[in-house]
Design a protein around this motif. Structure first.
Motif, PDB file in Angstrom:
ATOM      1  N   PRO A 266       0.816  -1.219   0.000  1.00 39.79           N
ATOM      2  CA  PRO A 266       0.000   0.000   0.000  1.00 39.79           C
ATOM      3  C   PRO A 266       0.847   1.266   0.000  1.00 39.79           C
ATOM      4  O   PRO A 266       1.766   1.429   0.802  1.00 39.79           O
ATOM      5  CB  PRO A 266      -0.815  -0.139   1.284  1.00 39.79           C
ATOM      6  CG  PRO A 266      -1.002  -1.619   1.419  1.00 39.79           C
ATOM      7  CD  PRO A 266       0.302  -2.210   0.971  1.00 39.79           C
TER       8      PRO A 266
ATOM      9  N   ARG B 188      -1.608   5.876  -4.989  1.00 43.02           N
ATOM     10  CA  ARG B 188      -2.206   5.129  -6.098  1.00 43.02           C
ATOM     11  C   ARG B 188      -1.320   5.139  -7.339  1.00 43.02           C
ATOM     12  O   ARG B 188      -1.042   4.080  -7.933  1.00 43.02           O
ATOM     13  CB  ARG B 188      -3.577   5.722  -6.438  1.00 43.02           C
ATOM     14  CG  ARG B 188      -4.305   4.996  -7.566  1.00 43.02           C
ATOM     15  CD  ARG B 188      -5.647   5.644  -7.884  1.00 43.02           C
ATOM     16  NE  ARG B 188      -6.379   4.849  -8.858  1.00 43.02           N
ATOM     17  CZ  ARG B 188      -6.186   4.888 -10.174  1.00 43.02           C
ATOM     18  NH1 ARG B 188      -5.272   5.720 -10.672  1.00 43.02           N
ATOM     19  NH2 ARG B 188      -6.887   4.117 -10.992  1.00 43.02           N
TER      20      ARG B 188
ATOM     21  N   MET C  93       1.805   2.955  -6.904  1.00 43.62           N
ATOM     22  CA  MET C  93       1.574   1.514  -6.972  1.00 43.62           C
ATOM     23  C   MET C  93       1.417   1.054  -8.415  1.00 43.62           C
ATOM     24  O   MET C  93       1.981   0.025  -8.816  1.00 43.62           O
ATOM     25  CB  MET C  93       0.330   1.144  -6.153  1.00 43.62           C
ATOM     26  CG  MET C  93       0.520   1.316  -4.650  1.00 43.62           C
ATOM     27  SD  MET C  93      -0.959   0.894  -3.682  1.00 43.62           S
ATOM     28  CE  MET C  93      -0.977  -0.910  -3.850  1.00 43.62           C
TER      29      MET C  93
ATOM     30  N   PHE D  16       2.219  -8.563  -5.214  1.00 41.94           N
ATOM     31  CA  PHE D  16       1.229  -7.487  -5.161  1.00 41.94           C
ATOM     32  C   PHE D  16       0.468  -7.631  -3.853  1.00 41.94           C
ATOM     33  O   PHE D  16      -0.164  -8.652  -3.590  1.00 41.94           O
ATOM     34  CB  PHE D  16       0.278  -7.569  -6.350  1.00 41.94           C
ATOM     35  CG  PHE D  16      -0.854  -6.571  -6.281  1.00 41.94           C
ATOM     36  CD1 PHE D  16      -0.599  -5.227  -6.042  1.00 41.94           C
ATOM     37  CD2 PHE D  16      -2.175  -6.975  -6.472  1.00 41.94           C
ATOM     38  CE1 PHE D  16      -1.638  -4.297  -5.971  1.00 41.94           C
ATOM     39  CE2 PHE D  16      -3.215  -6.062  -6.422  1.00 41.94           C
ATOM     40  CZ  PHE D  16      -2.951  -4.717  -6.167  1.00 41.94           C
TER      41      PHE D  16
ATOM     42  N   PRO E 233      -2.175  -5.401  -2.067  1.00 36.53           N
ATOM     43  CA  PRO E 233      -2.992  -4.183  -2.131  1.00 36.53           C
ATOM     44  C   PRO E 233      -3.374  -3.632  -0.771  1.00 36.53           C
ATOM     45  O   PRO E 233      -3.507  -2.418  -0.599  1.00 36.53           O
ATOM     46  CB  PRO E 233      -4.224  -4.628  -2.919  1.00 36.53           C
ATOM     47  CG  PRO E 233      -4.315  -6.102  -2.674  1.00 36.53           C
ATOM     48  CD  PRO E 233      -2.891  -6.584  -2.586  1.00 36.53           C
TER      49      PRO E 233
ATOM     50  N   LEU F 108      -6.597  -1.273  -1.574  1.00 37.66           N
ATOM     51  CA  LEU F 108      -7.389  -1.962  -2.586  1.00 37.66           C
ATOM     52  C   LEU F 108      -8.583  -1.136  -3.084  1.00 37.66           C
ATOM     53  O   LEU F 108      -8.854  -1.108  -4.293  1.00 37.66           O
ATOM     54  CB  LEU F 108      -7.846  -3.317  -2.040  1.00 37.66           C
ATOM     55  CG  LEU F 108      -8.239  -4.404  -3.041  1.00 37.66           C
ATOM     56  CD1 LEU F 108      -8.095  -5.781  -2.412  1.00 37.66           C
ATOM     57  CD2 LEU F 108      -9.642  -4.227  -3.562  1.00 37.66           C
TER      58      LEU F 108
ATOM     59  N   PHE G 116      -8.657   1.116  -6.445  1.00 39.90           N
ATOM     60  CA  PHE G 116      -8.502   0.606  -7.799  1.00 39.90           C
ATOM     61  C   PHE G 116      -9.793  -0.002  -8.320  1.00 39.90           C
ATOM     62  O   PHE G 116     -10.534  -0.678  -7.590  1.00 39.90           O
ATOM     63  CB  PHE G 116      -7.375  -0.430  -7.835  1.00 39.90           C
ATOM     64  CG  PHE G 116      -6.058   0.098  -7.332  1.00 39.90           C
ATOM     65  CD1 PHE G 116      -5.328   0.999  -8.098  1.00 39.90           C
ATOM     66  CD2 PHE G 116      -5.572  -0.268  -6.093  1.00 39.90           C
ATOM     67  CE1 PHE G 116      -4.125   1.506  -7.638  1.00 39.90           C
ATOM     68  CE2 PHE G 116      -4.370   0.230  -5.622  1.00 39.90           C
ATOM     69  CZ  PHE G 116      -3.645   1.123  -6.398  1.00 39.90           C
TER      70      PHE G 116
ATOM     71  N   ASP H 167      -7.796  -1.771 -13.237  1.00 43.71           N
ATOM     72  CA  ASP H 167      -6.534  -1.624 -12.503  1.00 43.71           C
ATOM     73  C   ASP H 167      -6.136  -2.943 -11.853  1.00 43.71           C
ATOM     74  O   ASP H 167      -4.978  -3.389 -11.948  1.00 43.71           O
ATOM     75  CB  ASP H 167      -6.665  -0.568 -11.408  1.00 43.71           C
ATOM     76  CG  ASP H 167      -6.878   0.839 -11.934  1.00 43.71           C
ATOM     77  OD1 ASP H 167      -6.402   1.139 -13.038  1.00 43.71           O
ATOM     78  OD2 ASP H 167      -7.529   1.629 -11.223  1.00 43.71           O
ATOM     79  N   LEU H 168      -7.088  -3.560 -11.166  1.00 42.65           N
ATOM     80  CA  LEU H 168      -6.788  -4.775 -10.412  1.00 42.65           C
ATOM     81  C   LEU H 168      -6.435  -5.942 -11.332  1.00 42.65           C
ATOM     82  O   LEU H 168      -5.534  -6.732 -11.026  1.00 42.65           O
ATOM     83  CB  LEU H 168      -7.965  -5.136  -9.514  1.00 42.65           C
ATOM     84  CG  LEU H 168      -8.209  -4.144  -8.369  1.00 42.65           C
ATOM     85  CD1 LEU H 168      -9.531  -4.427  -7.683  1.00 42.65           C
ATOM     86  CD2 LEU H 168      -7.063  -4.175  -7.364  1.00 42.65           C
TER      87      LEU H 168
ATOM     88  N   PHE I 125      -2.855  -5.419 -12.244  1.00 46.42           N
ATOM     89  CA  PHE I 125      -1.951  -5.864 -11.180  1.00 46.42           C
ATOM     90  C   PHE I 125      -1.815  -7.385 -11.187  1.00 46.42           C
ATOM     91  O   PHE I 125      -0.707  -7.929 -11.062  1.00 46.42           O
ATOM     92  CB  PHE I 125      -2.471  -5.419  -9.816  1.00 46.42           C
ATOM     93  CG  PHE I 125      -2.204  -3.979  -9.471  1.00 46.42           C
ATOM     94  CD1 PHE I 125      -0.914  -3.485  -9.428  1.00 46.42           C
ATOM     95  CD2 PHE I 125      -3.250  -3.129  -9.159  1.00 46.42           C
ATOM     96  CE1 PHE I 125      -0.652  -2.161  -9.088  1.00 46.42           C
ATOM     97  CE2 PHE I 125      -3.009  -1.802  -8.817  1.00 46.42           C
ATOM     98  CZ  PHE I 125      -1.718  -1.316  -8.783  1.00 46.42           C
TER      99      PHE I 125
ATOM    100  N   GLU J 166      -9.874  -8.821   2.287  1.00 45.69           N
ATOM    101  CA  GLU J 166      -9.416  -8.295   0.995  1.00 45.69           C
ATOM    102  C   GLU J 166      -9.650  -9.270  -0.148  1.00 45.69           C
ATOM    103  O   GLU J 166      -9.928  -8.842  -1.278  1.00 45.69           O
ATOM    104  CB  GLU J 166      -7.932  -7.921   1.098  1.00 45.69           C
ATOM    105  CG  GLU J 166      -7.674  -6.735   2.011  1.00 45.69           C
ATOM    106  CD  GLU J 166      -6.271  -6.693   2.575  1.00 45.69           C
ATOM    107  OE1 GLU J 166      -5.998  -5.783   3.378  1.00 45.69           O
ATOM    108  OE2 GLU J 166      -5.440  -7.581   2.241  1.00 45.69           O
TER     109      GLU J 166
ATOM    110  N   LEU K 150     -11.465  -8.279  -3.469  1.00 44.88           N
ATOM    111  CA  LEU K 150     -10.767  -8.471  -4.740  1.00 44.88           C
ATOM    112  C   LEU K 150     -11.619  -9.302  -5.700  1.00 44.88           C
ATOM    113  O   LEU K 150     -11.686  -9.003  -6.901  1.00 44.88           O
ATOM    114  CB  LEU K 150      -9.421  -9.150  -4.488  1.00 44.88           C
ATOM    115  CG  LEU K 150      -8.492  -9.337  -5.696  1.00 44.88           C
ATOM    116  CD1 LEU K 150      -8.150  -7.994  -6.334  1.00 44.88           C
ATOM    117  CD2 LEU K 150      -7.217 -10.071  -5.287  1.00 44.88           C
TER     118      LEU K 150
END
Length: 310
Positions: free
Chosen positions: A142, A145, A148, A164, A166, A170, A173, A177-178, A181, A194, A198
């Motif tokens: 973290p 933005r 990262m 990664f 996040p 998290l 994004f 974006d995710l 990653f 998370e 996610l």
């Protein structure tokens, strides 16, 4: 072997509420929430994901290289890093800003309410992997933005394997974006909350995510952690701490253990157990960087917990 740790550095102001939040927050009145918690205990600690991960990896004998942006108030933290031999070559001061500041209130059930001022962290994109000499592995923890996104892309373009992580970043994004990653990362680590977020954001199942990386690591607090790698799920037991004093920073300690295992090409069961033990050692102490041990101490505790060395 060197790990580049991209993430925040922050001061953590930690307060302890000698009661339970649930006794003071009325569920049917949250739309007009106005509460005040008396916190007779308060400490100011060195924190931030990059700082915490670097500190723990250094305790294990690793060679961490944190990359972060900090403010004009960084001098005490700078001295702390120097005292512990942590390289700060890529810690950049941003004039006119504060170092990130977290204000964390913990109740008797170890629930936390946190307010965070990012300060110089929002300028993390000022740092670039182009300025870093050879590293073996990395982590995008973290941070700001833009930083990262930049650092993940730079790791991928340079062919440097990276985790990664996040974390609390998290929600910054969106789906695109995710997915970016996930496709760039070598490994992903998240906690049990998370992973749910996610999956919701990406519309992928945990199994789908695991198939797109070499390993997906999910931590579950006192229930241990699970590592999804090579089509298998490896369950890692939690280490019971001698005392539960402060959960803040346990996730960062765990991630330092992951980096150590990956740097030394250890198998996943061993890597996960190193990470689990680091998290337990952290929780036994207040603050995120106040636990101390020698490599010999750690190895003895590892054998005591798991019945074998590493």
């Amino acid at each position: 072997m060197r790990a580049l740790i991209c993430g925040s550095m922050a001061y953590d102001t930690i307060m302890v509420f000698q009661d339970r939040f649930k006794n003071h927050i009325l569920p049917d009145q949250v739309h007009i929430l106005n509460v005040s918690f008396l916190v007779p205990q308060m400490r100011r600690e060195f924190g931030g994901c990059a700082g915490n991960i670097a500190y723990n990896l250094k305790l294990l004998g690793g060679d961490p290289l944190p990359m972060a942006t900090v403010g004009e108030d960084f001098a005490p933290y700078r001295d702390w890093l120097d005292k512990h031999g942590i390289n700060r070559r890529h810690v950049t001061e941003v004039p006119g800003s504060y170092t990130g500041q977290a204000f964390i209130t913990t109740d008797l059930d170890d629930n936390q309410i946190t307010a965070f001022h990012p300060g110089a962290m929002n300028e993390s994109h000022r740092n670039s992997l182009a300025d870093v000499q050879a590293v073996d592995i990395g982590i995008v923890a973290p941070d700001g933005r833009d930083g990262m996104l930049l650092h993940a892309r730079e790791f991928a373009e340079a062919g440097v394997p990276f985790i990664f992580d996040p974390g609390q970043g998290l929600p910054m994004f969106d789906k695109a974006d995710l997915l970016g990653f996930i496709d760039q990362a070598t490994w992903i680590t998240v906690n049990d909350y998370e992973i749910e977020l996610l999956q919701t954001r990406t519309e992928l199942s945990a199994g789908d995510i695991a198939k797109r990386v070499e390993a997906l690591i999910v931590t579950r607090g006192s229930k241990g952690s699970s590592i999804y790698a090579g089509g298998h799920r490896i369950d890692i037991p939690a280490v019971t701490p001698a005392a539960v004093n402060d959960p803040t920073g346990c996730g960062d300690a765990y991630r330092a253990g992951l980096l150590y295992g990956l740097l030394h090409k250890l198998d996943w069961p061993t890597t996960g157990r190193i990470a689990s033990l680091l998290g337990a050692l952290k929780i036994e102490h207040h603050g995120t960087q106040n636990h101390h041990f020698t490599r010999e101490d750690f190895e003895r505790r590892f054998v005591a917990e798991f019945g074998h060395g590493f």
